[in-house]
Design a protein around this motif. Structure first.
Motif, short mmCIF file in Angstrom:
data_model
loop_
_atom_site.label_atom_id
_atom_site.label_comp_id
_atom_site.label_asym_id
_atom_site.label_seq_id
_atom_site.Cartn_x
_atom_site.Cartn_y
_atom_site.Cartn_z
N UNK A 82 0.84 -1.21 0.00
CA UNK A 82 0.00 0.00 0.00
C UNK A 82 0.87 1.26 0.00
N UNK A 83 1.86 1.30 0.87
CA UNK A 83 2.73 2.47 0.97
C UNK A 83 3.47 2.69 -0.34
N UNK A 84 4.02 1.62 -0.91
CA UNK A 84 4.75 1.75 -2.17
C UNK A 84 3.83 2.25 -3.28
N UNK A 85 2.62 1.77 -3.33
CA UNK A 85 1.68 2.20 -4.36
C UNK A 85 1.28 3.66 -4.17
N UNK A 86 1.10 4.07 -2.91
CA UNK A 86 0.80 5.49 -2.63
C UNK A 86 1.93 6.39 -3.10
N UNK A 87 3.15 6.01 -2.80
CA UNK A 87 4.30 6.80 -3.22
C UNK A 87 4.38 6.87 -4.75
N UNK A 88 4.16 5.76 -5.41
CA UNK A 88 4.16 5.75 -6.87
C UNK A 88 3.08 6.66 -7.43
N UNK A 89 1.90 6.59 -6.84
CA UNK A 89 0.78 7.42 -7.28
C UNK A 89 1.12 8.91 -7.13
N UNK A 90 1.67 9.28 -5.99
CA UNK A 90 2.01 10.68 -5.74
C UNK A 90 3.08 11.15 -6.71
N UNK A 91 4.07 10.31 -6.95
CA UNK A 91 5.12 10.69 -7.89
C UNK A 91 4.56 10.95 -9.29
N UNK A 92 3.67 10.09 -9.75
CA UNK A 92 3.09 10.24 -11.08
C UNK A 92 2.18 11.46 -11.15
N UNK A 93 1.34 11.63 -10.13
CA UNK A 93 0.36 12.71 -10.15
C UNK A 93 0.95 14.09 -9.93
N UNK A 94 1.90 14.18 -9.04
CA UNK A 94 2.36 15.49 -8.61
C UNK A 94 3.82 15.77 -8.90
N UNK A 95 4.54 14.77 -9.31
CA UNK A 95 5.97 14.93 -9.56
C UNK A 95 6.63 15.66 -8.38
N UNK A 96 6.59 15.03 -7.23
CA UNK A 96 7.11 15.59 -5.99
C UNK A 96 8.60 15.87 -6.12
N UNK A 97 8.98 17.03 -5.66
CA UNK A 97 10.39 17.39 -5.63
C UNK A 97 10.81 17.54 -4.18
N UNK A 98 11.99 17.02 -3.89
CA UNK A 98 12.54 17.14 -2.55
C UNK A 98 13.65 18.16 -2.58
N UNK A 99 13.68 19.00 -1.58
CA UNK A 99 14.73 20.00 -1.46
C UNK A 99 15.96 19.28 -0.93
N UNK A 100 17.07 19.41 -1.62
CA UNK A 100 18.30 18.77 -1.18
C UNK A 100 18.98 19.57 -0.08
N UNK A 101 18.19 19.93 0.90
CA UNK A 101 18.64 20.70 2.04
C UNK A 101 19.07 19.69 3.10
N UNK A 102 20.36 19.52 3.25
CA UNK A 102 20.83 18.51 4.18
C UNK A 102 21.14 19.07 5.55
N UNK A 103 20.67 20.27 5.81
CA UNK A 103 20.81 20.84 7.15
C UNK A 103 19.56 20.45 7.92
N UNK A 104 19.74 19.78 8.99
CA UNK A 104 18.59 19.35 9.78
C UNK A 104 18.94 19.42 11.25
#
Length: 190
Positions: A82-104
């Motif tokens: 389920x989780x993998x399918x949700x992530x795949x769906x979100x990637x296809x629908x919204x083309x999620x971008x992650x900020x490569x901000x490695x300061x945390x």
């Protein structure tokens, strides 16, 4: 008194479902669909889209049931699909971008107080940007480690940690706003 071996019963149901027994498949769907819909809903805001993803995921469950190795829980195996399918769906629908901000910041984040309803908490999580929400759900709710999240999402561990840190900070800000609103103070909502 007769003792029923539930594990054996589950294995028999799984075996029947592998053999395309529709009744066994319906049993599995009926037993797990409420929990799995809530899993999908955590990742996908729209309940109808979450339900569509859940149904697609169950098709994958039944297609790949022969690959279940009976190591770990069956529910956990279904949840992972389920989780993998949700992530795949979100990637296809919204083309999620992650900020490569490695300061945390490794900060403590107390669990959300019990004064809030499940709907309030879900609303807060839904308000997060998609990248933050995915990492938060995978880490805080599903229990994945940062290296697993990084691998699954195609990001670095530092980016995963950063996304989680930003998500926590946004949630804390939203919780403070909710608390102030509940106490009768007027605040500006962004």
């Amino acid at each position: 008194m007769k003792v029923i071996n539930l594990h054996q019963e589950e294995n028999e149901t799984i075996q029947l479902a592998i053999e395309n027994n529709r009744f066994a498949q319906q049993q599995i769907y009926t037993q797990f669909s409420p929990k799995m819909l809530s899993v999908c809903r955590r990742y996908i805001n729209d309940i109808h889209q979450a339900e569509d993803v859940m149904i697609t995921s169950f098709m994958k469950v039944f297609t790949n049931l022969k690959n279940f190795q009976h190591k770990g829980s069956f529910e956990g195996w279904i949840r992972r699909i389920m989780v993998n399918e949700c992530i795949s769906y979100i990637r296809v629908q919204k083309k999620v971008k992650f900020i490569d901000d490695e300061i945390y910041f490794e900060e403590s984040f107390n669990s959300i107080e019990s004064q809030f309803s499940v709907e309030d908490i879900q609303f807060l999580i839904d308000s997060l940007p998609d990248g933050y929400k995915m990492v938060f759900n995978l880490y805080a709710i599903e229990g994945y480690k940062h290296h697993e999240i990084a691998s699954q999402l195609g990001i670095t561990e530092g980016t995963s940690k950063s996304q989680l840190s930003h998500a926590r900070k946004m949630l804390q800000q939203q919780i403070h706003k909710l608390k102030r609103n509940e106490m009768g103070y007027k605040t500006n909502v962004d």
